[in-house]
Each structure stands twice: as structure tokens, then as C-alpha cells.
Design a protein around this motif. Sequence first.
Motif, mmCIF file in Angstrom:
data_model
loop_
_atom_site.group_PDB
_atom_site.id
_atom_site.type_symbol
_atom_site.label_atom_id
_atom_site.label_comp_id
_atom_site.label_asym_id
_atom_site.label_seq_id
_atom_site.Cartn_x
_atom_site.Cartn_y
_atom_site.Cartn_z
ATOM 1 N N GLU A 201 40.138 42.240 33.576
ATOM 2 C CA GLU A 201 39.950 40.816 33.295
ATOM 3 C C GLU A 201 41.133 40.200 32.557
ATOM 4 O O GLU A 201 41.564 39.114 32.875
ATOM 5 N N ARG A 202 41.649 40.894 31.541
ATOM 6 C CA ARG A 202 42.723 40.303 30.740
ATOM 7 C C ARG A 202 44.041 41.060 30.814
ATOM 8 O O ARG A 202 45.059 40.558 30.407
ATOM 9 N N SER A 203 44.028 42.277 31.295
ATOM 10 C CA SER A 203 45.253 43.061 31.268
ATOM 11 C C SER A 203 45.219 44.106 32.381
ATOM 12 O O SER A 203 45.339 43.771 33.541
#
Length: 75
Positions: free
Chosen positions: A33-35
Motif C-alpha cells: 500500500e505505501r512502500s
Amino acid sequence: LLVEATLEDHPDAAPVSILLQNAETVKLVGPAERSWQAISVSSLKPGDKLYVLAENGEGLARHTGISIQESITEK
């Protein structure tokens, strides 16, 4: 386990492949999701997205993350 991939940013490029031991402890890197996230090769499914380090040069390969020269001669 043979893993084959096409490069999203270079759809006309030849597919890339890697031969891996099919074990829970062998992991590849893919988007999260973020990385990024580590993905066990034993849980890979067709269509999973992975990060690929594309290097230019004839005979370049990696063994345990270290760049090496290699070639394969099929007989």
C-alpha cells in the motif's frame, strides 16, 4: 520454481525469468500500500506484481544479490 515476468514499463521487451527454490524462506519484493513487501515464492500467484532490477549488458546475472557474469549453453 520458474518465475516469468513482463516489464510493465517496457511491454515490447522480452520477458524476464528466474529459477528459484520453492520454499517459504525464499522471498521476492513487490508493491504494498505505501512502500514494498516481501513475498514468499511459495505464495506467488499468476498476475502478482513484483519489483524487477533490470540491468543492461550481455551475460549479467545475480547470485544471492551479487552481480556475476554468466552464460548458458544448451546442448
